[in-house]
Design an enzyme around this catalytic site. Structure first.
Site, PDB file in Angstrom:
ATOM      1  N   ASN A 300      29.764  31.308  34.852  1.00 48.44           N
ATOM      2  CA  ASN A 300      29.474  30.047  35.441  1.00 48.44           C
ATOM      3  C   ASN A 300      28.908  30.181  36.821  1.00 48.44           C
ATOM      4  OD1 ASN A 300      31.876  31.100  36.606  1.00 48.44           O
ATOM      5  ND2 ASN A 300      33.043  29.024  36.601  1.00 48.44           N
ATOM      6  N   TYR A 301      28.920  31.033  37.700  1.00 49.83           N
ATOM      7  CA  TYR A 301      28.319  31.466  38.932  1.00 49.83           C
ATOM      8  C   TYR A 301      27.711  32.883  38.916  1.00 49.83           C
ATOM      9  CZ  TYR A 301      30.199  27.205  41.060  1.00 49.83           C
ATOM     10  OH  TYR A 301      30.853  25.770  41.346  1.00 49.83           O
ATOM     11  N   ASP A 361      34.960  48.257  28.598  1.00 54.07           N
ATOM     12  CA  ASP A 361      36.380  49.195  28.893  1.00 54.07           C
ATOM     13  C   ASP A 361      35.651  50.472  29.412  1.00 54.07           C
ATOM     14  OD1 ASP A 361      38.010  47.422  27.820  1.00 54.07           O
ATOM     15  OD2 ASP A 361      38.298  48.306  25.928  1.00 54.07           O
ATOM     16  N   GLY A 376      36.822  35.739  35.690  1.00 53.70           N
ATOM     17  CA  GLY A 376      36.731  35.515  34.745  1.00 53.70           C
ATOM     18  C   GLY A 376      37.819  35.094  33.898  1.00 53.70           C
ATOM     19  N   THR A 379      40.302  38.022  30.238  1.00 58.36           N
ATOM     20  CA  THR A 379      39.736  39.579  30.074  1.00 58.36           C
ATOM     21  C   THR A 379      40.354  40.299  31.296  1.00 58.36           C
ATOM     22  OG1 THR A 379      37.828  38.514  29.354  1.00 58.36           O
ATOM     23  CG2 THR A 379      37.697  40.748  29.696  1.00 58.36           C
ATOM     24  N   GLU A 395      40.101  37.152  40.135  1.00 57.95           N
ATOM     25  CA  GLU A 395      40.161  35.805  39.867  1.00 57.95           C
ATOM     26  C   GLU A 395      39.911  35.305  38.668  1.00 57.95           C
ATOM     27  OE1 GLU A 395      40.835  34.170  42.680  1.00 57.95           O
ATOM     28  OE2 GLU A 395      40.499  35.818  44.294  1.00 57.95           O
ATOM     29  N   ARG A 428      34.122  25.160  35.801  1.00 64.10           N
ATOM     30  CA  ARG A 428      34.557  25.677  36.973  1.00 64.10           C
ATOM     31  C   ARG A 428      36.019  26.026  37.057  1.00 64.10           C
ATOM     32  NH1 ARG A 428      34.509  21.427  40.426  1.00 64.10           N
ATOM     33  NH2 ARG A 428      34.587  22.687  42.278  1.00 64.10           N
ATOM     34  N   CYS A 429      36.451  27.221  37.412  1.00 68.55           N
ATOM     35  CA  CYS A 429      37.710  27.535  37.254  1.00 68.55           C
ATOM     36  C   CYS A 429      38.475  26.703  38.355  1.00 68.55           C
ATOM     37  CB  CYS A 429      37.989  29.031  38.020  1.00 68.55           C
ATOM     38  SG  CYS A 429      37.391  29.348  39.698  1.00 68.55           S
ATOM     39  N   THR A 430      37.723  25.876  39.236  1.00 69.76           N
ATOM     40  CA  THR A 430      38.696  25.121  40.303  1.00 69.76           C
ATOM     41  C   THR A 430      38.627  23.704  39.752  1.00 69.76           C
ATOM     42  OG1 THR A 430      36.583  25.167  41.511  1.00 69.76           O
ATOM     43  CG2 THR A 430      38.349  26.510  42.309  1.00 69.76           C
ATOM     44  N   GLU A 522      43.129  25.518  29.560  1.00 67.54           N
ATOM     45  CA  GLU A 522      41.893  25.160  30.450  1.00 67.54           C
ATOM     46  C   GLU A 522      40.707  24.943  29.240  1.00 67.54           C
ATOM     47  OE1 GLU A 522      40.301  27.499  33.259  1.00 67.54           O
ATOM     48  OE2 GLU A 522      40.445  29.282  32.082  1.00 67.54           O
TER      49      GLU A 522
HETATM   50  N1  LIG Z   1      39.197  32.126  39.059  1.00 60.09           N
HETATM   51  C1  LIG Z   1      37.931  32.242  39.153  1.00 60.09           C
HETATM   52  O1  LIG Z   1      37.439  32.289  40.524  1.00 60.09           O
HETATM   53  C2  LIG Z   1      37.091  32.087  38.126  1.00 60.09           C
HETATM   54  C3  LIG Z   1      37.720  32.133  36.789  1.00 60.09           C
HETATM   55  N2  LIG Z   1      36.819  31.946  35.525  1.00 60.09           N
HETATM   56  C4  LIG Z   1      37.448  32.085  34.237  1.00 60.09           C
HETATM   57  O2  LIG Z   1      36.556  32.703  33.326  1.00 60.09           O
HETATM   58  C5  LIG Z   1      36.499  32.074  32.200  1.00 60.09           C
HETATM   59  C6  LIG Z   1      35.278  31.784  31.978  1.00 60.09           C
HETATM   60  O3  LIG Z   1      34.298  32.855  32.192  1.00 60.09           O
HETATM   61  P1  LIG Z   1      33.930  33.886  31.119  1.00 60.09           P
HETATM   62  O4  LIG Z   1      32.502  34.511  31.882  1.00 60.09           O
HETATM   63  O5  LIG Z   1      33.647  33.425  29.989  1.00 60.09           O
HETATM   64  O6  LIG Z   1      34.916  34.804  31.285  1.00 60.09           O
HETATM   65  P2  LIG Z   1      35.253  36.248  30.444  1.00 60.09           P
HETATM   66  O7  LIG Z   1      36.390  36.860  31.050  1.00 60.09           O
HETATM   67  O8  LIG Z   1      34.850  36.000  29.312  1.00 60.09           O
HETATM   68  O9  LIG Z   1      33.931  37.277  31.147  1.00 60.09           O
HETATM   69  C7  LIG Z   1      34.127  37.366  32.478  1.00 60.09           C
HETATM   70  C8  LIG Z   1      33.058  38.742  32.583  1.00 60.09           C
HETATM   71  O10 LIG Z   1      33.826  39.763  32.112  1.00 60.09           O
HETATM   72  C9  LIG Z   1      32.909  40.605  31.100  1.00 60.09           C
HETATM   73  N3  LIG Z   1      33.707  41.188  29.971  1.00 60.09           N
HETATM   74  C10 LIG Z   1      33.954  40.776  28.960  1.00 60.09           C
HETATM   75  N4  LIG Z   1      34.816  41.755  28.230  1.00 60.09           N
HETATM   76  C11 LIG Z   1      35.060  42.798  29.219  1.00 60.09           C
HETATM   77  C12 LIG Z   1      35.888  43.926  28.904  1.00 60.09           C
HETATM   78  N5  LIG Z   1      36.313  44.283  27.983  1.00 60.09           N
HETATM   79  N6  LIG Z   1      35.711  44.580  30.209  1.00 60.09           N
HETATM   80  C13 LIG Z   1      35.081  44.307  31.330  1.00 60.09           C
HETATM   81  N7  LIG Z   1      34.515  43.361  31.473  1.00 60.09           N
HETATM   82  C14 LIG Z   1      34.152  42.503  30.360  1.00 60.09           C
HETATM   83  C15 LIG Z   1      31.902  39.618  30.680  1.00 60.09           C
HETATM   84  O11 LIG Z   1      30.663  40.056  30.150  1.00 60.09           O
HETATM   85  P3  LIG Z   1      30.005  39.583  28.941  1.00 60.09           P
HETATM   86  O12 LIG Z   1      29.451  38.221  29.232  1.00 60.09           O
HETATM   87  O13 LIG Z   1      28.920  40.444  28.628  1.00 60.09           O
HETATM   88  O14 LIG Z   1      31.217  39.455  27.835  1.00 60.09           O
HETATM   89  C16 LIG Z   1      31.635  38.779  31.969  1.00 60.09           C
HETATM   90  O15 LIG Z   1      30.870  39.318  32.914  1.00 60.09           O
HETATM   91  C17 LIG Z   1      37.604  30.741  32.352  1.00 60.09           C
HETATM   92  O16 LIG Z   1      38.696  31.117  31.867  1.00 60.09           O
HETATM   93  C18 LIG Z   1      37.485  30.455  33.957  1.00 60.09           C
HETATM   94  O17 LIG Z   1      38.695  29.868  34.101  1.00 60.09           O
HETATM   95  C19 LIG Z   1      35.460  31.641  35.820  1.00 60.09           C
HETATM   96  C20 LIG Z   1      35.013  31.513  37.080  1.00 60.09           C
HETATM   97  C21 LIG Z   1      35.463  31.534  38.189  1.00 60.09           C
HETATM   98  O1  LIG Z   2      34.198  30.072  39.357  1.00 57.93           O
HETATM   99  C1  LIG Z   2      34.371  29.140  39.816  1.00 57.93           C
HETATM  100  O2  LIG Z   2      34.697  28.108  39.058  1.00 57.93           O
HETATM  101  C2  LIG Z   2      34.289  29.080  41.319  1.00 57.93           C
HETATM  102  O3  LIG Z   2      34.821  29.896  41.639  1.00 57.93           O
HETATM  103  C3  LIG Z   2      34.415  27.641  41.771  1.00 57.93           C
HETATM  104  O4  LIG Z   2      33.663  27.649  42.883  1.00 57.93           O
HETATM  105  P1  LIG Z   2      33.496  26.029  43.500  1.00 57.93           P
HETATM  106  O5  LIG Z   2      34.995  25.564  43.543  1.00 57.93           O
HETATM  107  O6  LIG Z   2      33.082  26.155  44.748  1.00 57.93           O
HETATM  108  O7  LIG Z   2      32.793  25.191  42.499  1.00 57.93           O
END
Ligand SMILES: NC(=O)C1=CN([C@@H]2O[C@H](COP(=O)(O)OP(=O)(O)OC[C@H]3O[C@@H](n4cnc5c(N)ncnc54)[C@H](OP(=O)(O)O)[C@@H]3O)[C@@H](O)[C@H]2O)C=CC1
Ligand SMILES: O=C(O)[C@H](O)COP(=O)(O)O
Length: 627
Positions: A300-301, A361, A376, A379, A395, A428-430, A522
């Site tokens: 998402n970012y 992994d 993410g 994961t 995060e 957005r996670c937030t 979520e």
């Molecule tokens: N707290 C925060 O700041 C944020 C939290 N999020 C959370 O993330 C989720 C959505 O994002 P999303 O990108 O789908 O999240 P994912 O956890 O699916 O993926 C995040 C990253 O991890 C990589 N990945 C996947 N599998 C593995 C593995 N086994 N080992 C290491 N890396 C791996 C992905 O690569 P690939 O794309 O190649 O699978 C990607 O780069 C939501 O749950 C959201 O709430 C999102 C943004 C900010």
């Molecule tokens: O990953 C997310 O969703 C962001 O860390 C949130 O950032 P923002 O609150 O500045 O949109």
């Protein structure tokens, strides 16, 4: 007549992307051929007049016999229709095969077998992107139609011979391809990162900062192609895509400045403050690099959450191995190229592409990793269990609760619920992910929120629609599962649930109860539940009962109550009278429980990417200064 689907022809070599009135396409087509061309509007009812679906384009838009000449693969032909009434994106062009025979001889047959994708929306405005992804200074990061990975200061093609396709969330067509890196390539990357880090740690802080400032300037200079990737890869509305890149440039510069200040400071301690000691030991402690930081941002970012890991790591003297999210990888590769152009030493920053499920992994458990900074979903929890003895900055997800009390400014609350819940389609996670409204004001709040939802535009990111397609089909299916569950269990839908492909119309679901999945999970989409509560305590209890604990917010005019509620909500941050947000980027940002480990925010990230080293001077006798 049977029409044959003609795939991918791209367009002129010199001008490898064309955007303009469709009439201007004429010169690119061979006028002498007798082709019949049908254009099918992109399947996005709502944006188009449904009656236009499947009908031939009006001849005056595609005059006489329009097919093509001179096409090369790997490029995209874009067009805009001049008429708002036909506000469609051409997606696939069908050509009568009998008329193609002659041309067939003079062209590679696969050119004619592939599809002419015109995935961009009709709009009667000027082209939005001055320079295009993979062109100009970014040409060297592309090999044919596959983006290269970055290792040892060079752009490389993987020996795997395999690529990973990235689908455009809006069109669901392949938009880009990236290399599927091999384990051997990852091993080499860690070797050179280790060597580069040793040299980088000896580079003066001001020089590290200077290089970061350079990268920031380059990033901002090249914001257009990066924003273009964000639009195509993750369906980020065009304006927000540009903001993400600019914000990232600012984040890098701020990190450089902050790093120069905080990394120049250490501690000096004397021993006689601890019982039984005299002043014969002098301790000097300073912050030193961890080594090689593995940075894994989410889709998402993909630019901002990559630089929020890369820049603190680099200013602190670390090397970085970046594994970008697959959706967002190409934006990430363009960003990495800006660091390359800024002249960072080779091997210091590398970028490995490939599916996380395949290469993840191997990366996270690699012995060359000295720190993992991950953003993410769940994961991250799995990674934290597999990673070896290295510092983790995690995060993860959130289910940010928005508590609205009876004395709240309901207009302010409604505006923040809509901004917080639906911006970037809730991805957005937030994002506000559950509204907890006191029963006495709930009807009024819901009606104000609904009035604002009615004004949200739904459509293509290129058109800056408020609501755009969610990142993938599986994500859309997951959201739909939550919606169906709420429907079955008797929640009230304030709007009709509507989905076309990955595009989900904004939905407020009222009267959600704790037995429904939407109360806890979520959606990461434009669907927001409202739970009616009798007391603030009930809201706090709901918030604290969730495993996610990223942020939360409370709306009330009583600051004393707000502080009490903020203290009672067990989340990383509570916002008073505003929607949750990570920014500004120097604020501390952290999740509790399953929402994370450690803290982000520029200063905290720099600190998390260092360890403390002490040197103790042992004097043969106590020594005190007399003043
Ligand atoms: N707290 C925060 O700041 C944020 C939290 N999020 C959370 O993330 C989720 C959505 O994002 P999303 O990108 O789908 O999240 P994912 O956890 O699916 O993926 C995040 C990253 O991890 C990589 N990945 C996947 N599998 C593995 C593995 N086994 N080992 C290491 N890396 C791996 C992905 O690569 P690939 O794309 O190649 O699978 C990607 O780069 C939501 O749950 C959201 O709430 C999102 C943004 C900010
Ligand atoms: O990953 C997310 O969703 C962001 O860390 C949130 O950032 P923002 O609150 O500045 O949109």
């Amino acid at each position: 007549m049977a029409y044959k689907q003609v795939k991918h022809m791209g367009c002129l070599k010199q001008k490898n992307c064309f955007e303009g009135d469709i009439k201007n396409l004429r010169p690119f087509f061979d006028q002498s051929m007798d082709y019949k061309v049908l254009a099918r509007p992109t399947p996005m009812p709502g944006l188009i007049n449904d009656s236009a679906l499947g009908k031939p384009l009006p001849q005056r838009l595609f005059p006489s016999a329009p097919p093509f000449r001179k096409f090369c693969s790997g490029t995209t032909l874009r067009c805009m229709l001049p008429e708002r009434s036909l506000d469609v994106a051409l997606q696939t062009v069908y050509v009568d095969p009998s008329s193609v025979k002659e041309r067939h001889r003079s062209h590679r047959s696969e050119d004619l077998e592939e599809s002419l994708l015109l995935p961009f929306p009709a709009a009667t405005r000027r082209p939005r992107f001055a320079s295009m992804a993979g062109t100009g200074v970014f040409q060297e990061i592309l090999d044919g139609d596959v983006y290269k990975y970055y290792a040892d200061g060079e752009w490389k093609t993987s020996s795997s011979g395999k690529s990973v396709s990235i689908l455009n969330p809006a069109t669901r067509q392949v938009q880009y391809k990236v290399q599927a890196c091999t384990q051997e390539e990852v091993n080499k990357i860690f070797e050179s990162a280790k060597a580069a880090q040793k040299l980088w740690a000896k580079v003066p802080l001001w020089k590290r900062a200077e290089a970061l400032h350079k990268a920031a300037a380059l990033l901002k200079e090249h914001k257009a192609p990066m924003a273009e990737c964000l639009v195509k890869e993750v369906a980020k509305p065009a304006k927000d895509a540009v903001s993400e890149v600019v914000r990232s440039g600012d984040l890098i510069s701020y990190t450089a400045e902050e790093g120069v200040r905080i990394l120049s400071e250490g501690k000096f301690l004397v021993s006689d403050s601890f019982p039984g000691n005299e002043r014969n030991k002098l301790c000097l402690s300073s912050k030193i690099p961890l080594g090689v930081v593995l940075a894994i941002p989410p889709f998402n970012y993909p630019v901002n959450l990559a630089v929020s890991k890369i820049s603190p790591a680099l200013i602190a003297g670390n090397a970085v191995v970046l594994k970008p999210p697959t959706q967002g990888a190409v934006a990430g590769l363009h960003m990495v190229h800006c660091f390359h152009l800024a002249g960072f030493p080779k091997g210091l920053l590398s970028c490995v592409t490939g599916k996380g499920s395949e290469i993840g992994d191997f990366l996270t458990m690699h012995p060359g990793v000295n720190c993992i900074s991950f953003t993410g979903g769940d994961t991250g929890i799995a990674i934290s269990k597999k990673a070896s003895m290295v510092p983790l900055q995690m995060e993860l997800g959130g289910k940010d609760a928005c508590i609205v009390l009876e004395d709240a400014d309901l207009d302010l609350a409604a505006a923040n619920v809509v901004k917080g819940g639906y911006s970037y389609s809730g991805q957005r996670c937030t994002a506000v992910k559950v509204v907890l409204a006191i029963e006495s004001i709930a009807d009024e709040l819901v009606s104000k929120v609904n009035a604002k939802i009615a004004k949200l535009t739904v459509g293509l990111p290129e058109n800056n629609a408020d609501i755009t397609a969610v990142v993938s089909e599986s994500s859309a299916n997951f959201i739909e599962g939550l919606v169906e569950d709420a429907k079955e269990k008797g929640a009230t839908f304030c709007q009709e649930y509507r989905r076309e492909g990955n595009l989900i119309w904004p939905l407020l679901v009222d009267h959600v109860r704790p037995g429904m999945r939407l109360a806890w999970e979520e959606p990461f989409g434009p669907v927001l539940p409202v739970i009616r509560i009798s007391t603030a305590e009930e809201g706090i209890h709901h918030c604290n009962a969730n495993n996610f604990a990223l942020q939360g917010c409370v709306f009330t005019r009583d600051i004393n109550k707000a502080i009490l509620i903020s203290n009672a909500m067990e989340t990383g941050t509570v916002q008073i009278n505003s929607a949750p947000a990570r920014g500004p980027d120097h604020f501390p940002f952290q999740g509790l429980r399953d929402s994370g480990i450690g803290s982000q925010g520029i200063t905290n990230s720099i600190n998390m990417m260092t360890k403390v080293k002490s040197t103790v001077i042992n004097l043969p006798f106590p020594s005190y200064t007399m003043g």
